[in-house]
Design a protein around this motif. Structure first.
Motif, PDB file in Angstrom:
ATOM      1  N   HIS A 183     -17.032  -5.569   3.183  1.00 26.38           N
ATOM      2  CA  HIS A 183     -17.342  -5.100   1.827  1.00 26.38           C
ATOM      3  C   HIS A 183     -18.823  -4.814   1.621  1.00 26.38           C
ATOM      4  CE1 HIS A 183     -13.242  -6.200   1.055  1.00 26.38           C
ATOM      5  NE2 HIS A 183     -13.481  -7.491   1.222  1.00 26.38           N
ATOM      6  N   GLY A 241     -14.441  -0.968  -0.211  1.00 25.75           N
ATOM      7  CA  GLY A 241     -13.077  -1.300   0.181  1.00 25.75           C
ATOM      8  C   GLY A 241     -12.305  -1.883  -0.987  1.00 25.75           C
ATOM      9  N   ARG A 242     -11.336  -2.725  -0.671  1.00 24.94           N
ATOM     10  CA  ARG A 242     -10.489  -3.331  -1.703  1.00 24.94           C
ATOM     11  C   ARG A 242     -11.138  -4.631  -2.169  1.00 24.94           C
ATOM     12  NH1 ARG A 242      -5.228  -0.906  -3.080  1.00 24.94           N
ATOM     13  NH2 ARG A 242      -4.199  -2.894  -2.706  1.00 24.94           N
ATOM     14  N   ILE A 289      -4.799   2.737   7.610  1.00 23.68           N
ATOM     15  CA  ILE A 289      -4.856   1.283   7.802  1.00 23.68           C
ATOM     16  C   ILE A 289      -4.606   0.929   9.267  1.00 23.68           C
ATOM     17  CG2 ILE A 289      -3.697  -0.884   7.246  1.00 23.68           C
ATOM     18  CD1 ILE A 289      -3.215   0.290   4.420  1.00 23.68           C
ATOM     19  N   ARG A 297       1.416 -12.884   1.392  1.00 24.12           N
ATOM     20  CA  ARG A 297       0.385 -11.997   1.918  1.00 24.12           C
ATOM     21  C   ARG A 297      -0.326 -12.694   3.075  1.00 24.12           C
ATOM     22  NH1 ARG A 297       1.677  -7.204   0.673  1.00 24.12           N
ATOM     23  NH2 ARG A 297       3.650  -8.322   0.966  1.00 24.12           N
ATOM     24  N   HIS A 345      -6.313 -15.577   3.690  1.00 26.73           N
ATOM     25  CA  HIS A 345      -7.712 -15.148   3.676  1.00 26.73           C
ATOM     26  C   HIS A 345      -8.396 -15.758   4.884  1.00 26.73           C
ATOM     27  CE1 HIS A 345     -11.983 -15.121   2.161  1.00 26.73           C
ATOM     28  NE2 HIS A 345     -11.597 -13.872   1.980  1.00 26.73           N
ATOM     29  N   ASP A 374      -7.699   1.791  11.258  1.00 29.57           N
ATOM     30  CA  ASP A 374      -8.731   0.775  11.028  1.00 29.57           C
ATOM     31  C   ASP A 374      -8.459  -0.465  11.882  1.00 29.57           C
ATOM     32  OD1 ASP A 374      -9.923   2.394   9.154  1.00 29.57           O
ATOM     33  OD2 ASP A 374      -9.204   1.263   7.414  1.00 29.57           O
ATOM     34  N   SER A 375      -7.206  -0.883  11.914  1.00 26.29           N
ATOM     35  CA  SER A 375      -6.833  -2.071  12.698  1.00 26.29           C
ATOM     36  C   SER A 375      -7.085  -1.843  14.187  1.00 26.29           C
ATOM     37  CB  SER A 375      -5.361  -2.419  12.461  1.00 26.29           C
ATOM     38  OG  SER A 375      -5.142  -2.777  11.116  1.00 26.29           O
ATOM     39  N   PRO A 393       0.824  -1.213   0.000  1.00 29.35           N
ATOM     40  CA  PRO A 393       0.000   0.000   0.000  1.00 29.35           C
ATOM     41  C   PRO A 393       0.854   1.258   0.000  1.00 29.35           C
ATOM     42  CG  PRO A 393      -0.800  -1.574   1.638  1.00 29.35           C
ATOM     43  CD  PRO A 393       0.511  -2.091   1.142  1.00 29.35           C
ATOM     44  N   TYR A 426     -10.323   0.973   4.916  1.00 26.60           N
ATOM     45  CA  TYR A 426      -9.515   0.965   3.692  1.00 26.60           C
ATOM     46  C   TYR A 426      -9.604  -0.368   2.953  1.00 26.60           C
ATOM     47  CZ  TYR A 426      -5.583   1.251   0.487  1.00 26.60           C
ATOM     48  OH  TYR A 426      -4.803   1.245  -0.652  1.00 26.60           O
ATOM     49  N   PHE A 427      -9.325  -1.456   3.639  1.00 28.54           N
ATOM     50  CA  PHE A 427      -9.338  -2.765   2.989  1.00 28.54           C
ATOM     51  C   PHE A 427     -10.745  -3.350   2.896  1.00 28.54           C
ATOM     52  CE2 PHE A 427      -4.778  -2.956   4.360  1.00 28.54           C
ATOM     53  CZ  PHE A 427      -4.235  -3.107   3.096  1.00 28.54           C
ATOM     54  N   SER A 428     -11.504  -3.268   3.981  1.00 25.59           N
ATOM     55  CA  SER A 428     -12.766  -4.017   4.077  1.00 25.59           C
ATOM     56  C   SER A 428     -14.006  -3.186   3.801  1.00 25.59           C
ATOM     57  CB  SER A 428     -12.883  -4.666   5.455  1.00 25.59           C
ATOM     58  OG  SER A 428     -12.774  -3.703   6.487  1.00 25.59           O
TER      59      SER A 428
END
Length: 284
Positions: free
Chosen positions: A221, A246-247, A122, A169, A172, A125-126, A114, A201-203
């Motif tokens: 999402h 999100g992403r 991020i 990464r 999942h 968010d975490s 990112p 950001y991601f979700s």
């Protein structure tokens, strides 16, 4: 579709047995596997430790939940400290599972790491997600078991992982259900809303429901969130709508489960998707 945990586990052959005939020793329902969830019962007032760490959420009647992360190797060491001061210890082998690993090379660096400009977002968010998961409730929200929060094709599964340009990464952590934007999402079990964020950001639009005893569902999402923090929801209540915020590369629901800090496999809580769809069609 309101399927009790005990009924489902017995029907699918998942372990539902007491270790011995002694009433003080725990009984279990669940799977001692990587990503597994085990519902335990011991005597009222007992303290439970997993691998020497105290399980900080146990019901007054002795109910507790164990969660085993994706890469947990075991054996799991469980200790029960009874109210009379006696201590019993047990060890359980944890079944290994194979997870899909996908390697993708030749990607532009910005597709892998990112932009530094969004890292603070991020991190925040975490933090919010972590704080929402630290709520602890002992209410009996789990007596009716779990149902699927949406029905449809499964496009992603727990434990799969991508290695991008040689860099692993994060795996999942959820199960993805691919359905059109606006498809209703329902509460898979009773609980209390602890997070309703419109845009991570991601979700993207993200919702957490605490089901008690340290178990938390996350729904990622979303295109719409229909509940707010503090709401008590019941199994089957509409809580939001599927989206691609999100992403996300397309509309889907990413449903995740935590037991404490352990990210576990939500699919182990519900019947196979095909069975759930057939049951829903038969009732329509």
């Amino acid at each position: 579709m309101r399927l009790a945990i005990t009924t489902f586990l017995a029907a699918t052959g998942i372990l539902t047995a007491s270790l011995t005939a002694q009433a003080a020793e725990p009984t279990y329902q669940g799977q001692f596997v990587q990503g597994g969830i085990v519902f335990g019962q011991t005597d009222a007032g007992a303290e439970v430790l997993l691998d020497d760490e105290v399980i900080d959420t146990i019901a007054p009647d002795g109910r507790f939940i164990l969660g085993f992360p994706r890469d947990y190797e075991g054996p799991a060491k469980l200790s029960i400290k009874h109210v009379d001061g006696s201590v019993e210890s047990f060890a359980y082998d944890i079944g290994d599972r194979e997870f899909n690993i996908q390697r993708i090379d030749g990607l532009p660096p910005k597709m892998v790491t990112p932009d530094p400009a969004v890292m603070e977002r991020i991190k925040d968010d975490s933090r919010q997600a972590r704080e929402a998961r630290t709520e602890r409730f002992t209410e009996n929200f789990l007596e009716d078991g779990f149902i699927w929060p949406a029905l449809g094709p499964i496009s992603g599964v727990y434990g799969s992982q991508r290695i991008l340009n040689g860099e692993p990464r994060a795996p999942h952590w959820g199960v993805d259900i691919a359905m059109p934007t606006g498809t209703p999402v329902v509460a898979p079990a009773d609980g209390i809303v602890t997070l309703a964020h419109p845009d991570m950001y991601f979700s993207g639009a993200t919702l957490f429901i605490d089901h008690g005893l340290g178990m938390v569902s996350a729904f990622l999402h979303l295109s719409e969130i229909d509940v707010k923090v503090g709401d008590v929801v019941r199994q089957g209540d509409v809580i939001g709508k599927i989206g691609e915020s999100g992403r996300a590369t397309g509309p889907h629901l990413d449903w995740r489960i935590n037991v404490g800090a352990a990210r576990v496999d939500a699919q182990l809580l519900v019947p196979p998707m095909e069975e759930a769809q057939k049951a829903a069609n038969a009732n329509n």
